[in-house]
Design a protein around this motif. Structure first.
Motif, PDB file in Angstrom:
ATOM      1  N   ILE A 106       0.853  -1.189   0.000  1.00 29.28           N
ATOM      2  CA  ILE A 106       0.000   0.000   0.000  1.00 29.28           C
ATOM      3  C   ILE A 106       0.889   1.240   0.000  1.00 29.28           C
ATOM      4  N   GLY A 107       0.385   2.352  -0.500  1.00 28.90           N
ATOM      5  CA  GLY A 107       1.156   3.601  -0.464  1.00 28.90           C
ATOM      6  C   GLY A 107       0.643   4.590  -1.486  1.00 28.90           C
ATOM      7  N   VAL A 108       0.798   5.872  -1.213  1.00 33.80           N
ATOM      8  CA  VAL A 108       0.324   6.882  -2.162  1.00 33.80           C
ATOM      9  C   VAL A 108       1.214   6.895  -3.399  1.00 33.80           C
ATOM     10  N   ASN A 109       0.675   7.409  -4.476  1.00 27.61           N
ATOM     11  CA  ASN A 109       1.452   7.489  -5.716  1.00 27.61           C
ATOM     12  C   ASN A 109       2.698   8.349  -5.524  1.00 27.61           C
ATOM     13  N   GLY A 110       3.794   7.909  -6.103  1.00 28.09           N
ATOM     14  CA  GLY A 110       5.026   8.709  -6.075  1.00 28.09           C
ATOM     15  C   GLY A 110       6.025   8.325  -5.010  1.00 28.09           C
ATOM     16  N   VAL A 111       5.661   7.356  -4.139  1.00 26.15           N
ATOM     17  CA  VAL A 111       6.583   6.990  -3.052  1.00 26.15           C
ATOM     18  C   VAL A 111       7.561   5.881  -3.471  1.00 26.15           C
ATOM     19  N   GLU A 221       1.000 -10.075   5.179  1.00 25.32           N
ATOM     20  CA  GLU A 221       1.693  -8.828   5.517  1.00 25.32           C
ATOM     21  C   GLU A 221       1.005  -7.689   4.782  1.00 25.32           C
ATOM     22  N   LYS A 222       0.812  -6.579   5.481  1.00 29.47           N
ATOM     23  CA  LYS A 222       0.335  -5.349   4.843  1.00 29.47           C
ATOM     24  C   LYS A 222       1.445  -4.328   4.992  1.00 29.47           C
ATOM     25  N   LEU A 223       2.159  -4.100   3.917  1.00 34.96           N
ATOM     26  CA  LEU A 223       3.315  -3.205   3.964  1.00 34.96           C
ATOM     27  C   LEU A 223       2.964  -1.846   3.382  1.00 34.96           C
ATOM     28  N   GLN A 237       1.092  10.035   7.048  1.00 30.15           N
ATOM     29  CA  GLN A 237       0.541   9.045   6.112  1.00 30.15           C
ATOM     30  C   GLN A 237       0.399   7.687   6.787  1.00 30.15           C
ATOM     31  N   ALA A 238       1.435   7.307   7.528  1.00 28.14           N
ATOM     32  CA  ALA A 238       1.420   6.018   8.220  1.00 28.14           C
ATOM     33  C   ALA A 238       0.243   5.943   9.187  1.00 28.14           C
ATOM     34  N   GLU A 239       0.005   7.037   9.898  1.00 27.79           N
ATOM     35  CA  GLU A 239      -1.092   7.087  10.861  1.00 27.79           C
ATOM     36  C   GLU A 239      -2.449   6.941  10.147  1.00 27.79           C
ATOM     37  N   GLN A 240      -2.607   7.648   9.006  1.00 25.84           N
ATOM     38  CA  GLN A 240      -3.874   7.577   8.265  1.00 25.84           C
ATOM     39  C   GLN A 240      -4.128   6.173   7.726  1.00 25.84           C
ATOM     40  N   PHE A 241      -3.102   5.575   7.145  1.00 23.81           N
ATOM     41  CA  PHE A 241      -3.265   4.227   6.582  1.00 23.81           C
ATOM     42  C   PHE A 241      -3.473   3.194   7.690  1.00 23.81           C
ATOM     43  N   ARG A 242      -2.807   3.397   8.808  1.00 25.21           N
ATOM     44  CA  ARG A 242      -2.968   2.465   9.927  1.00 25.21           C
ATOM     45  C   ARG A 242      -4.423   2.450  10.397  1.00 25.21           C
ATOM     46  N   GLN A 243      -4.996   3.649  10.483  1.00 19.22           N
ATOM     47  CA  GLN A 243      -6.397   3.756  10.901  1.00 19.22           C
ATOM     48  C   GLN A 243      -7.335   3.124   9.868  1.00 19.22           C
ATOM     49  N   ALA A 244      -6.980   3.304   8.590  1.00 20.71           N
ATOM     50  CA  ALA A 244      -7.859   2.841   7.510  1.00 20.71           C
ATOM     51  C   ALA A 244      -7.787   1.333   7.296  1.00 20.71           C
ATOM     52  N   THR A 245      -6.601   0.752   7.358  1.00 23.58           N
ATOM     53  CA  THR A 245      -6.477  -0.640   6.927  1.00 23.58           C
ATOM     54  C   THR A 245      -5.716  -1.551   7.876  1.00 23.58           C
ATOM     55  N   GLY A 246      -5.014  -0.985   8.832  1.00 24.03           N
ATOM     56  CA  GLY A 246      -4.131  -1.829   9.649  1.00 24.03           C
ATOM     57  C   GLY A 246      -2.883  -2.122   8.843  1.00 24.03           C
ATOM     58  N   ILE A 247      -1.726  -1.910   9.429  1.00 22.18           N
ATOM     59  CA  ILE A 247      -0.451  -2.073   8.734  1.00 22.18           C
ATOM     60  C   ILE A 247       0.424  -3.014   9.571  1.00 22.18           C
ATOM     61  N   THR A 248       1.097  -3.960   8.925  1.00 20.36           N
ATOM     62  CA  THR A 248       1.995  -4.843   9.683  1.00 20.36           C
ATOM     63  C   THR A 248       3.449  -4.384   9.607  1.00 20.36           C
ATOM     64  N   ILE A 267       8.331   6.621  13.367  1.00 24.35           N
ATOM     65  CA  ILE A 267       7.347   5.620  12.922  1.00 24.35           C
ATOM     66  C   ILE A 267       7.308   4.434  13.878  1.00 24.35           C
ATOM     67  N   LYS A 268       8.471   3.904  14.213  1.00 23.78           N
ATOM     68  CA  LYS A 268       8.517   2.696  15.055  1.00 23.78           C
ATOM     69  C   LYS A 268       8.085   3.008  16.491  1.00 23.78           C
ATOM     70  N   ASP A 269       8.631   4.083  17.060  1.00 20.61           N
ATOM     71  CA  ASP A 269       8.317   4.382  18.457  1.00 20.61           C
ATOM     72  C   ASP A 269       6.967   5.089  18.586  1.00 20.61           C
ATOM     73  N   GLY A 270       6.730   6.066  17.713  1.00 16.82           N
ATOM     74  CA  GLY A 270       5.502   6.863  17.824  1.00 16.82           C
ATOM     75  C   GLY A 270       4.247   6.101  17.435  1.00 16.82           C
ATOM     76  N   LEU A 271       4.353   5.255  16.391  1.00 13.48           N
ATOM     77  CA  LEU A 271       3.161   4.560  15.895  1.00 13.48           C
ATOM     78  C   LEU A 271       3.168   3.067  16.208  1.00 13.48           C
ATOM     79  N   GLY A 272       4.329   2.563  16.640  1.00 13.74           N
ATOM     80  CA  GLY A 272       4.405   1.135  16.965  1.00 13.74           C
ATOM     81  C   GLY A 272       4.386   0.229  15.753  1.00 13.74           C
ATOM     82  N   ILE A 273       4.737   0.778  14.574  1.00 14.27           N
ATOM     83  CA  ILE A 273       4.772  -0.041  13.358  1.00 14.27           C
ATOM     84  C   ILE A 273       6.229  -0.352  13.015  1.00 14.27           C
TER      85      ILE A 273
END
Length: 304
Positions: A106-111, A221-223, A237-248, A267-273
């Motif tokens: 998953i990811g927005v266009n251009g990444v 895996e949802k990357l 972005q990570a926070e929005q996608f995590r809320q929308a779909t769950g990210i592993t 990302i790792k400490d703040g969001l736990g992903i």
């Protein structure tokens, strides 16, 4: 260039900007005091580590300085490397323990999403895995064509339909093909349109339903692919996608082109992903499995 050398080279801009400044700051102090930690916290925040994580790092360092009776400010560098490594540990391993396993990307266009899929497919193929790619980003014809090129480069089979087809139908076909051909891993590309979040969520939910129905016991895996050059925007972005779909897990691309490598910590400490892979260059083998010890060692390596 060896595995560690690539990561070290890829983190050069972050090391020169963030760690270089920390190094200079520590050299200007003759003792460890509150002022030193205030300046360190400020530099960490400026390095895209994030306010909460910067505070947490400094609290950990204060505890260790006290516990170990450290007096020399330059010792802080070693403690910082150890703390960063420890903070980033956990969940880095890609779970592809079943046959087949499925990876939703998953990811927005251009990444660099489609390129990441190609590089991941190549890496897994080199490990002897039979990989099938699902071109489920049917919104852009260019995405299907691009994935087709990567399938040829990495020697993988691709399952695709025409532009505008139902993405869930492409995933269904890919799962059927993987079962029939005894493939090890299915990697699914998906559309990246965060500005139309409702539609994107519905689309991903439909794909997830197909996966759960057809492969109920498979390792999944949802990357989320993020562009490191966007710094704190990547965290949002990570926070929005995590809320929308769950990210592993996270794949962080373009680390070699930015001084914002500190975003890994946010990302790792703040969001736990967990971060599972990092991209440190343009070449096909420049997507590296994430290793917290190597990352911290490369980040704090002395500049020659």
């Amino acid at each position: 260039m060896g595995f560690f050398s690539k990561i070290k080279e890829g983190l050069k801009k972050t090391r020169n900007a963030v760690v270089g400044q920390i190094d200079s700051m520590l050299k200007s102090f003759t003792k460890i005091d509150d002022e030193l930690f205030e300046e360190l916290e400020e530099l960490l925040v400026m390095g895209d580590v994030g306010v909460h994580t910067a505070e947490k790092i400094c609290d950990e360092l204060k505890d260790r300085v006290k516990k170990e009776g450290i007096k020399d400010p330059e010792e802080i560098n070693r403690l910082l490397e150890e703390t960063v490594s420890e903070m980033l540990k956990g969940g880095e391993e890609l779970d592809i323990s079943t046959t087949p396993s499925i990876i939703l990307v998953i990811g927005v266009n251009g990444v660099g999403k489609t390129t990441t899929i190609g590089k991941l497919a190549n890496s897994l193929s080199k490990q002897g895995k039979k990989v099938i790619l699902a071109a489920a980003d049917t919104f852009r014809a260019a995405a299907i064509e691009q994935l087709d090129i990567w399938a040829q480069r990495s020697g993988c089979e691709i399952i695709k339909q025409n532009e505008g087809s139902d993405p869930a139908a492409v995933v269904f076909d890919a799962i059927s093909a993987a079962k029939a051909r005894n493939a090890d891993v299915i990697i699914c590309d998906t559309a990246g349109r965060l500005h139309n979040k409702k539609h994107l969520m519905d689309e991903l939910a439909k794909i997830n339903r197909v996966i759960d129905r057809e492969l109920p016991n498979a390792a999944k895996e949802k990357l989320l692919v993020l562009d490191a050059t966007t710094g704190q925007n990547a965290v949002n972005q990570a926070e929005q996608f995590r809320q929308a779909t769950g990210i592993t897990g996270i794949v962080l691309t373009k680390l070699d082109g930015t001084a914002k490598g500190g975003v890994v910590l946010a990302i790792k400490d703040g969001l736990g992903i967990p971060v599972k892979y990092i991209g440190v260059g343009e070449q096909i083998d420049d997507l590296q499995p994430f290793n917290s010890d190597d990352f911290a060692r490369a980040l704090f390596a002395k500049t020659e």
